[in-house]
Write a protein that holds these residues in place. Structure first.
Motif, PDB file in Angstrom:
ATOM      1  N   SER A 102      -6.746   2.504   7.974  1.00  0.00           N
ATOM      2  CA  SER A 102      -7.191   1.161   7.627  1.00  0.00           C
ATOM      3  C   SER A 102      -7.181   0.270   8.863  1.00  0.00           C
ATOM      4  O   SER A 102      -6.275   0.357   9.688  1.00  0.00           O
ATOM      5  CB  SER A 102      -6.281   0.545   6.546  1.00  0.00           C
ATOM      6  OG  SER A 102      -6.751  -0.748   6.188  1.00  0.00           O
TER       7      SER A 102
ATOM      8  N   THR B 136      -2.469  14.109  -4.000  1.00  0.00           N
ATOM      9  CA  THR B 136      -2.551  13.115  -2.920  1.00  0.00           C
ATOM     10  C   THR B 136      -2.214  13.758  -1.582  1.00  0.00           C
ATOM     11  O   THR B 136      -2.612  13.279  -0.519  1.00  0.00           O
ATOM     12  CB  THR B 136      -1.575  11.947  -3.218  1.00  0.00           C
ATOM     13  OG1 THR B 136      -1.930  11.384  -4.479  1.00  0.00           O
ATOM     14  CG2 THR B 136      -1.610  10.885  -2.147  1.00  0.00           C
TER      15      THR B 136
ATOM     16  N   GLN C 232      -9.573   9.520   5.149  1.00  0.00           N
ATOM     17  CA  GLN C 232     -10.582   8.517   4.793  1.00  0.00           C
ATOM     18  C   GLN C 232     -10.191   7.226   5.487  1.00  0.00           C
ATOM     19  O   GLN C 232      -9.154   6.632   5.159  1.00  0.00           O
ATOM     20  CB  GLN C 232     -10.621   8.317   3.275  1.00  0.00           C
ATOM     21  CG  GLN C 232     -11.500   7.159   2.820  1.00  0.00           C
ATOM     22  CD  GLN C 232     -12.982   7.389   3.047  1.00  0.00           C
ATOM     23  OE1 GLN C 232     -13.447   8.540   3.051  1.00  0.00           O
ATOM     24  NE2 GLN C 232     -13.733   6.326   3.263  1.00  0.00           N
ATOM     25  N   GLY C 233     -10.998   6.824   6.489  1.00  0.00           N
ATOM     26  CA  GLY C 233     -10.633   5.637   7.271  1.00  0.00           C
ATOM     27  C   GLY C 233     -11.642   4.522   7.133  1.00  0.00           C
ATOM     28  O   GLY C 233     -11.637   3.575   7.909  1.00  0.00           O
TER      29      GLY C 233
ATOM     30  N   THR D  51      -5.190  11.584   3.803  1.00  0.00           N
ATOM     31  CA  THR D  51      -4.538  10.491   4.549  1.00  0.00           C
ATOM     32  C   THR D  51      -5.535   9.346   4.630  1.00  0.00           C
ATOM     33  O   THR D  51      -6.746   9.583   4.619  1.00  0.00           O
ATOM     34  CB  THR D  51      -4.178  10.975   5.969  1.00  0.00           C
ATOM     35  OG1 THR D  51      -3.191  11.994   5.854  1.00  0.00           O
ATOM     36  CG2 THR D  51      -3.623   9.837   6.815  1.00  0.00           C
ATOM     37  N   PHE D  52      -5.022   8.122   4.690  1.00  0.00           N
ATOM     38  CA  PHE D  52      -5.898   6.956   4.823  1.00  0.00           C
ATOM     39  C   PHE D  52      -5.813   6.375   6.232  1.00  0.00           C
ATOM     40  O   PHE D  52      -4.775   6.454   6.882  1.00  0.00           O
ATOM     41  CB  PHE D  52      -5.471   5.849   3.839  1.00  0.00           C
ATOM     42  CG  PHE D  52      -5.686   6.204   2.401  1.00  0.00           C
ATOM     43  CD1 PHE D  52      -4.605   6.524   1.588  1.00  0.00           C
ATOM     44  CD2 PHE D  52      -6.961   6.226   1.856  1.00  0.00           C
ATOM     45  CE1 PHE D  52      -4.789   6.850   0.248  1.00  0.00           C
ATOM     46  CE2 PHE D  52      -7.155   6.544   0.516  1.00  0.00           C
ATOM     47  CZ  PHE D  52      -6.068   6.859  -0.284  1.00  0.00           C
TER      48      PHE D  52
ATOM     49  N   LYS E 240       0.758   8.521   5.763  1.00  0.00           N
ATOM     50  CA  LYS E 240      -0.355   8.434   4.810  1.00  0.00           C
ATOM     51  C   LYS E 240      -1.257   7.215   4.972  1.00  0.00           C
ATOM     52  O   LYS E 240      -2.317   7.160   4.341  1.00  0.00           O
ATOM     53  CB  LYS E 240       0.205   8.457   3.372  1.00  0.00           C
ATOM     54  CG  LYS E 240       0.653   9.837   2.928  1.00  0.00           C
ATOM     55  CD  LYS E 240      -0.533  10.772   2.786  1.00  0.00           C
ATOM     56  CE  LYS E 240      -0.130  12.144   2.285  1.00  0.00           C
ATOM     57  NZ  LYS E 240      -1.263  13.088   2.302  1.00  0.00           N
ATOM     58  N   LEU E 241      -0.833   6.240   5.771  1.00  0.00           N
ATOM     59  CA  LEU E 241      -1.721   5.094   6.043  1.00  0.00           C
ATOM     60  C   LEU E 241      -1.695   4.847   7.544  1.00  0.00           C
ATOM     61  O   LEU E 241      -0.706   4.354   8.081  1.00  0.00           O
ATOM     62  CB  LEU E 241      -1.283   3.847   5.278  1.00  0.00           C
ATOM     63  CG  LEU E 241      -2.152   2.597   5.464  1.00  0.00           C
ATOM     64  CD1 LEU E 241      -3.594   2.841   5.023  1.00  0.00           C
ATOM     65  CD2 LEU E 241      -1.570   1.409   4.688  1.00  0.00           C
TER      66      LEU E 241
ATOM     67  N   LEU F  56      -7.522   1.436  -2.213  1.00  0.00           N
ATOM     68  CA  LEU F  56      -6.958   2.799  -2.107  1.00  0.00           C
ATOM     69  C   LEU F  56      -6.513   3.366  -3.446  1.00  0.00           C
ATOM     70  O   LEU F  56      -6.587   4.584  -3.660  1.00  0.00           O
ATOM     71  CB  LEU F  56      -5.896   2.899  -1.030  1.00  0.00           C
ATOM     72  CG  LEU F  56      -4.605   2.124  -1.000  1.00  0.00           C
ATOM     73  CD1 LEU F  56      -3.599   2.718  -1.941  1.00  0.00           C
ATOM     74  CD2 LEU F  56      -4.055   2.145   0.406  1.00  0.00           C
TER      75      LEU F  56
ATOM     76  N   GLN G 276       0.834  -1.205   0.000  1.00  0.00           N
ATOM     77  CA  GLN G 276       0.000   0.000   0.000  1.00  0.00           C
ATOM     78  C   GLN G 276       0.869   1.255   0.000  1.00  0.00           C
ATOM     79  O   GLN G 276       0.545   2.258  -0.628  1.00  0.00           O
ATOM     80  CB  GLN G 276      -0.968  -0.016   1.188  1.00  0.00           C
ATOM     81  CG  GLN G 276      -1.989  -1.143   1.062  1.00  0.00           C
ATOM     82  CD  GLN G 276      -2.888  -1.271   2.264  1.00  0.00           C
ATOM     83  OE1 GLN G 276      -3.884  -0.557   2.400  1.00  0.00           O
ATOM     84  NE2 GLN G 276      -2.556  -2.203   3.145  1.00  0.00           N
TER      85      GLN G 276
ATOM     86  N   PRO H 254     -16.199   5.415  -1.010  1.00  0.00           N
ATOM     87  CA  PRO H 254     -14.996   6.222  -0.753  1.00  0.00           C
ATOM     88  C   PRO H 254     -14.503   7.070  -1.924  1.00  0.00           C
ATOM     89  O   PRO H 254     -14.310   8.280  -1.753  1.00  0.00           O
ATOM     90  CB  PRO H 254     -13.979   5.162  -0.325  1.00  0.00           C
ATOM     91  CG  PRO H 254     -14.807   4.108   0.338  1.00  0.00           C
ATOM     92  CD  PRO H 254     -16.046   4.035  -0.502  1.00  0.00           C
TER      93      PRO H 254
ATOM     94  N   ILE I  35     -10.863   1.058   3.543  1.00  0.00           N
ATOM     95  CA  ILE I  35      -9.528   1.175   2.943  1.00  0.00           C
ATOM     96  C   ILE I  35      -8.797  -0.165   3.002  1.00  0.00           C
ATOM     97  O   ILE I  35      -8.730  -0.823   4.033  1.00  0.00           O
ATOM     98  CB  ILE I  35      -8.709   2.264   3.657  1.00  0.00           C
ATOM     99  CG1 ILE I  35      -9.394   3.628   3.526  1.00  0.00           C
ATOM    100  CG2 ILE I  35      -7.284   2.323   3.092  1.00  0.00           C
ATOM    101  CD1 ILE I  35      -9.691   4.044   2.084  1.00  0.00           C
TER     102      ILE I  35
END
Ligand SMILES: O=C1OCCC/C1=C\Nc1ccccc1
Length: 474
Positions: A369, A362, A339-340, A366-367, A179-180, A348, A158, A304, A343
């Motif tokens: 998961s 980008t 966005q959680g 932020t993601f 970012k994740l 993604l 990812q 999403p 993911i």
């Protein structure tokens, strides 16, 4: 204490029942069993090897065999089998001859190494000829490395996707480690799993809410603080203000946490109105004043790719945007999005691609998961297997293998194995044909002692993705 995970700290009981009967099944005069661990393939073509150090430190180091543990195991196994199959003599021998230290050697590729599948990742062998039966007794514990290895591998894959989009649409890779964000603690099968999986994610990233992973890195990987998080709302801290009180709940968030980023879940009722009329309306001037860290708007429902782009559009309209050097839009620095929900490795890219299509950098997102990051994986994801490849019987070395006509994919490697690395390419050499000094497998455990203690910093370096490594060199 008996409160340990799985109800035991007795390593004689940390195995599959059938293994208790295996010491009677090898050929007479067997004096050595050598086995290895590999990923035979699966979801990703290469794996990020991680987590063996935890298993070794947690279970195998020191005088782990004691009189009490032998007695307990004897009682349990006699009850469990209803007959006397337990190798009391063998365990007493380890206690008396080796002081309870396991006469075993483990050679492994350094933690964090990125290795193509179908290569030997670690080997195990007995170091005392009388303890030939010990090697495979510990398969059960050692194969559990599938979990941290697969979490680290999936997390890293990812990172490669996010890095690609960041490289294409942003002027800096600096925030890639954030970012994740790991949201997975509650979705794992136990606190221990959360710790192991949480640490595995931290090999690739620094953003986490899984405190157990932080603690694992501290205790087993000598890392004082492996990751960070920020003040953030959950639905209860918003909805307890009532559906008409959302604006006051939001105001409280940005006034209470002025010194850095603060995240606020904004979909309790109507995410569009929350962005349009509250963040971009009634509270806009408060948000604009944030200079020590953005307000991070968190949608948490809907499709999403669509929701993210629509939220960005509303916020962009309200707070304005700039265009970066790559020609993509960037929100004002006082506001970002996380966005959680939904993911995973599979999802993604779709979100990032939709953002790119709508000319969004980008940088804006932020993601987070959870289940997909720490739990929706199994031993088959990377087809992890442990097999015997070599033995000594009646003083003669024999290459050992399986080659099922019913599935040649399960064919195992033969003989003494070494792993060689030449010009960045790994090769597993079989049948003892390797050059010992070219073997990159390190002896990490021998006779009850840990011989290599990898630092999290080094592991992260080993695991770094190409896009970042190349940029660091440039
Ligand atoms: O939603 C969640 O589910 C479970 C775990 C944590 C969590 C959110 N945390 C968070 C952290 C930093 C920025 C935004 C949110």
């Amino acid at each position: 204490a008996g409160l340990e995970a799985g109800g035991t700290d007795n390593i004689i009981l940390c195995t599959d029942s059938y293994k208790v009967t295996h010491h009677k099944q090898y050929p007479p005069n067997t004096t050595n069993v050598s086995s290895y661990f590999e990923s035979r393939g699966g979801k990703f073509p290469e794996v990020c090897f991680f987590g063996l150090q935890y298993i070794i430190k947690r279970w195998l180091c020191g005088p782990v065999v004691t009189k009490e543990k032998i007695a307990e195991a004897k009682e349990v196994y006699n009850l469990h089998f209803g007959q006397d199959v337990f190798n009391e003599e063998g365990w007493n021998y380890i206690l008396e001859k080796h002081g309870g230290y396991l006469p075993m050697r483990i050679k492994a590729v350094p933690e964090g190494s990125i290795v193509p599948v179908k290569n030997v990742l670690f080997t195990v062998e007995n170091t005392d000829p009388k303890c030939f039966w010990l090697t495979n007794y510990f398969e059960t514990l050692l194969v559990q490395v599938w979990y941290p290895m697969t979490v680290a591998t999936n997390s890293r894959a990812q990172k490669e996707i996010i890095a690609k989009y960041l490289d294409e649409t942003s002027d800096s890779m600096a925030l890639l480690p954030y970012k994740l964000h790991d949201f997975g603690f509650r979705g794992t099968s136990s606190v221990e799993s959360a710790g192991i999986g949480g640490a595995a994610h931290l090999v690739n990233f620094r953003g986490t809410d899984t405190i157990a992973g932080i603690m694992m890195a501290r205790k087993y990987y000598n890392c004082k603080m492996a990751g960070e998080s920020i003040p953030a709302a959950e639905h209860s801290t918003i909805t307890t203000w009532g559906s008409t009180g959302e604006v006051e709940a939001f105001r409280n968030m940005i006034e209470t946490f002025p010194n850095g980023p603060v995240a606020c879940v904004s979909d309790s009722y109507n995410i569009w109105e929350a962005c349009e009329k509250v963040w971009g309306g009634e509270l806009k001037s408060l948000v604009m004043k944030r200079t020590k860290g953005p307000l991070v708007v968190r949608p948490d429902s809907g499709d999403p790719p669509e929701v993210v782009v629509k939220v960005l559009a509303i916020l962009g309209d309200k707070f304005g945007t700039t265009t970066n050097k790559k020609g993509y839009k960037l929100l004002s620095p006082c506001i970002r999005v996380i966005q959680g929900d939904g993911i995973s490795y599979e999802s993604l890219g779709k979100i990032l691609e939709n953002m790119k299509k709508n000319n969004w950098s980008t940088d804006n997102l932020t993601f987070g998961s959870g289940g997909a990051l720490l739990q929706r994986l199994d031993r088959d994801t990377q087809k992890c297997a442990f097999k015997c490849s070599y033995a000594i019987v009646n003083g003669k070395g024999v290459d050992v293998f399986k080659e099922p006509i019913t599935d040649l994919g399960k064919k195992s490697k033969k003989g003494k194995l070494t792993l060689e690395l030449e010009d960045g390419k790994y090769t597993t050499v079989q049948q003892g044909k390797g050059v010992p000094k070219k073997d990159v497998l390190e002896t990490v455990f021998e006779n009850g002692k840990l011989l290599k203690d990898y630092s999290f910093e080094d592991i992260r370096k080993n695991a770094e993705i190409a896009l970042v490594k190349n940029q660091k060199n440039s």
